[in-house]
Design a protein around this motif. Structure first.
Motif, PDB file in Angstrom:
ATOM      1  N   ALA A   1       0.886  -1.163   0.000  1.00  0.00           N
ATOM      2  CA  ALA A   1       0.000   0.000   0.000  1.00  0.00           C
ATOM      3  C   ALA A   1       0.924   1.213   0.000  1.00  0.00           C
ATOM      4  O   ALA A   1       1.701   1.409   0.931  1.00  0.00           O
ATOM      5  N   CYS A   2       0.887   1.993  -1.067  1.00  0.00           N
ATOM      6  CA  CYS A   2       1.798   3.127  -1.225  1.00  0.00           C
ATOM      7  C   CYS A   2       0.997   4.418  -1.339  1.00  0.00           C
ATOM      8  O   CYS A   2       0.014   4.471  -2.087  1.00  0.00           O
ATOM      9  N   PHE A   3       1.428   5.434  -0.611  1.00  0.00           N
ATOM     10  CA  PHE A   3       0.747   6.722  -0.653  1.00  0.00           C
ATOM     11  C   PHE A   3       1.759   7.859  -0.640  1.00  0.00           C
ATOM     12  O   PHE A   3       2.720   7.838   0.129  1.00  0.00           O
ATOM     13  N   ASN A   4       1.515   8.832  -1.504  1.00  0.00           N
ATOM     14  CA  ASN A   4       2.231  10.101  -1.456  1.00  0.00           C
ATOM     15  C   ASN A   4       1.446  10.967  -0.475  1.00  0.00           C
ATOM     16  O   ASN A   4       0.239  11.144  -0.637  1.00  0.00           O
ATOM     17  N   LEU A   5       2.118  11.471   0.530  1.00  0.00           N
ATOM     18  CA  LEU A   5       1.428  12.203   1.586  1.00  0.00           C
ATOM     19  C   LEU A   5       2.244  13.418   1.991  1.00  0.00           C
ATOM     20  O   LEU A   5       3.395  13.294   2.411  1.00  0.00           O
ATOM     21  N   TYR A   6       1.642  14.574   1.846  1.00  0.00           N
ATOM     22  CA  TYR A   6       2.313  15.834   2.157  1.00  0.00           C
ATOM     23  C   TYR A   6       1.627  16.549   3.312  1.00  0.00           C
ATOM     24  O   TYR A   6       0.396  16.547   3.395  1.00  0.00           O
ATOM     25  N   PRO A   7       2.401  17.191   4.191  1.00  0.00           N
ATOM     26  CA  PRO A   7       1.801  17.857   5.349  1.00  0.00           C
ATOM     27  C   PRO A   7       1.059  19.148   5.006  1.00  0.00           C
ATOM     28  O   PRO A   7       0.243  19.599   5.801  1.00  0.00           O
ATOM     29  N   ALA A   8       1.304  19.724   3.825  1.00  0.00           N
ATOM     30  CA  ALA A   8       0.693  21.011   3.486  1.00  0.00           C
ATOM     31  C   ALA A   8      -0.370  20.912   2.397  1.00  0.00           C
ATOM     32  O   ALA A   8      -0.857  21.923   1.920  1.00  0.00           O
ATOM     33  N   TRP A   9      -0.730  19.692   1.995  1.00  0.00           N
ATOM     34  CA  TRP A   9      -1.752  19.504   0.971  1.00  0.00           C
ATOM     35  C   TRP A   9      -2.172  18.052   0.950  1.00  0.00           C
ATOM     36  O   TRP A   9      -1.316  17.183   1.126  1.00  0.00           O
TER      37      TRP A   9
ATOM     38  N   LYS B   1      -6.129  17.752   9.814  1.00  0.00           N
ATOM     39  CA  LYS B   1      -5.974  16.612  10.723  1.00  0.00           C
ATOM     40  C   LYS B   1      -4.552  16.520  11.264  1.00  0.00           C
ATOM     41  O   LYS B   1      -4.323  16.062  12.369  1.00  0.00           O
ATOM     42  N   GLY B   2      -3.590  16.945  10.466  1.00  0.00           N
ATOM     43  CA  GLY B   2      -2.177  16.803  10.819  1.00  0.00           C
ATOM     44  C   GLY B   2      -1.593  15.600  10.101  1.00  0.00           C
ATOM     45  O   GLY B   2      -2.264  14.578   9.915  1.00  0.00           O
ATOM     46  N   PHE B   3      -0.350  15.702   9.676  1.00  0.00           N
ATOM     47  CA  PHE B   3       0.309  14.655   8.901  1.00  0.00           C
ATOM     48  C   PHE B   3       0.269  13.303   9.624  1.00  0.00           C
ATOM     49  O   PHE B   3      -0.157  12.301   9.068  1.00  0.00           O
ATOM     50  N   GLY B   4       0.741  13.278  10.862  1.00  0.00           N
ATOM     51  CA  GLY B   4       0.793  12.021  11.620  1.00  0.00           C
ATOM     52  C   GLY B   4      -0.574  11.406  11.859  1.00  0.00           C
ATOM     53  O   GLY B   4      -0.787  10.223  11.558  1.00  0.00           O
ATOM     54  N   PRO B   5      -1.522  12.177  12.407  1.00  0.00           N
ATOM     55  CA  PRO B   5      -2.855  11.607  12.598  1.00  0.00           C
ATOM     56  C   PRO B   5      -3.503  11.150  11.292  1.00  0.00           C
ATOM     57  O   PRO B   5      -4.158  10.107  11.256  1.00  0.00           O
TER      58      PRO B   5
ATOM     59  N   VAL C   1      10.272  20.357   8.840  1.00  0.00           N
ATOM     60  CA  VAL C   1       9.097  19.600   8.387  1.00  0.00           C
ATOM     61  C   VAL C   1       9.502  18.185   7.999  1.00  0.00           C
ATOM     62  O   VAL C   1       8.816  17.212   8.345  1.00  0.00           O
ATOM     63  N   LEU C   2      10.606  18.043   7.275  1.00  0.00           N
ATOM     64  CA  LEU C   2      11.068  16.700   6.899  1.00  0.00           C
ATOM     65  C   LEU C   2      11.352  15.851   8.134  1.00  0.00           C
ATOM     66  O   LEU C   2      10.960  14.680   8.196  1.00  0.00           O
ATOM     67  N   ALA C   3      12.014  16.432   9.115  1.00  0.00           N
ATOM     68  CA  ALA C   3      12.318  15.694  10.345  1.00  0.00           C
ATOM     69  C   ALA C   3      11.038  15.300  11.072  1.00  0.00           C
ATOM     70  O   ALA C   3      10.911  14.159  11.552  1.00  0.00           O
ATOM     71  N   GLU C   4      10.065  16.213  11.159  1.00  0.00           N
ATOM     72  CA  GLU C   4       8.800  15.907  11.821  1.00  0.00           C
ATOM     73  C   GLU C   4       8.026  14.827  11.075  1.00  0.00           C
ATOM     74  O   GLU C   4       7.485  13.904  11.687  1.00  0.00           O
ATOM     75  N   CYS C   5       7.964  14.942   9.761  1.00  0.00           N
ATOM     76  CA  CYS C   5       7.281  13.905   8.963  1.00  0.00           C
ATOM     77  C   CYS C   5       7.941  12.552   9.186  1.00  0.00           C
ATOM     78  O   CYS C   5       7.258  11.534   9.339  1.00  0.00           O
ATOM     79  N   TRP C   6       9.273  12.538   9.189  1.00  0.00           N
ATOM     80  CA  TRP C   6       9.968  11.268   9.381  1.00  0.00           C
ATOM     81  C   TRP C   6       9.666  10.676  10.752  1.00  0.00           C
ATOM     82  O   TRP C   6       9.453   9.467  10.879  1.00  0.00           O
ATOM     83  N   ARG C   7       9.615  11.514  11.786  1.00  0.00           N
ATOM     84  CA  ARG C   7       9.250  11.011  13.117  1.00  0.00           C
ATOM     85  C   ARG C   7       7.848  10.407  13.099  1.00  0.00           C
ATOM     86  O   ARG C   7       7.608   9.353  13.698  1.00  0.00           O
TER      87      ARG C   7
END
Length: 168
Positions: free
Chosen positions: A73-81, A88-92, A127-133
């Motif tokens: 299951a693959c998804f492109n997911l961006y925190p700003a769009w 909702k927030g990237f993580g949630p 943002v990259l570091a937060e997304c990775w976390r």
């Protein structure tokens, strides 16, 4: 599609068949037709390379496509769009909306990040570091940072208000 007949097993982990089917294509053709076409493409690849994992890089606007015939299951997911991810927030969003769609398959975030033009380099790094976390603490198997190097994102979909489309 071209698949070499003698690709060493250790050089390719998986094939990602297609990237972000546009919403208008799903609207025009219908979700079932798009699903059938992607499944048929997967069958063609499996016939040529049966030992490799297969995925399709989906994205939030078409997340309801049923792609259970793929191994990943693959998804492109961006925190700003899109907006629903921002709210909702990237993580949630990753944990509550995207992860359940994996239905037991490994989940890979095939693109994530933010461009430095709008965010600045310091904010981009944060943002990259937060997304990775968020990815590392989610059910996802991993993620791939989008490179932002080919400048497609400077197109007509995101112009500077009141300025030319390519004046970014």
């Amino acid at each position: 599609l071209f698949v070499q007949s003698h690709v060493p097993e250790h050089t390719v982990l998986a094939w990602i068949l297609g990237n972000e089917v546009p919403v208008w294509v799903v609207d025009v053709l219908g979700a079932r037709t798009v699903e059938r076409r992607l499944t048929a493409l997967a069958a063609r690849v499996r016939a040529r390379d049966p030992g490799r994992l297969l995925g399709h890089a989906n994205w939030p606007p078409t997340r309801e496509l049923e792609l259970g015939s793929f191994d990943l299951a693959c998804f492109n997911l961006y925190p700003a769009w899109p907006y629903e991810v921002v709210v909702k927030g990237f993580g949630p969003y990753l944990r509550e909306v995207i992860a359940p769609l994996a239905n037991g398959r490994p989940l890979l975030v095939t693109e994530f990040g933010i461009n430095s033009l709008e965010a600045g380099e310091t904010r981009q790094a944060a943002v990259l570091a937060e997304c990775w976390r968020e990815i590392a603490t989610s059910p996802a198997a991993g993620g791939v940072v989008f490179a932002w190097s080919d400048e497609w994102w400077k197109n007509y979909d995101s112009p500077i208000p009141g300025r030319g489309y390519w004046e970014r």
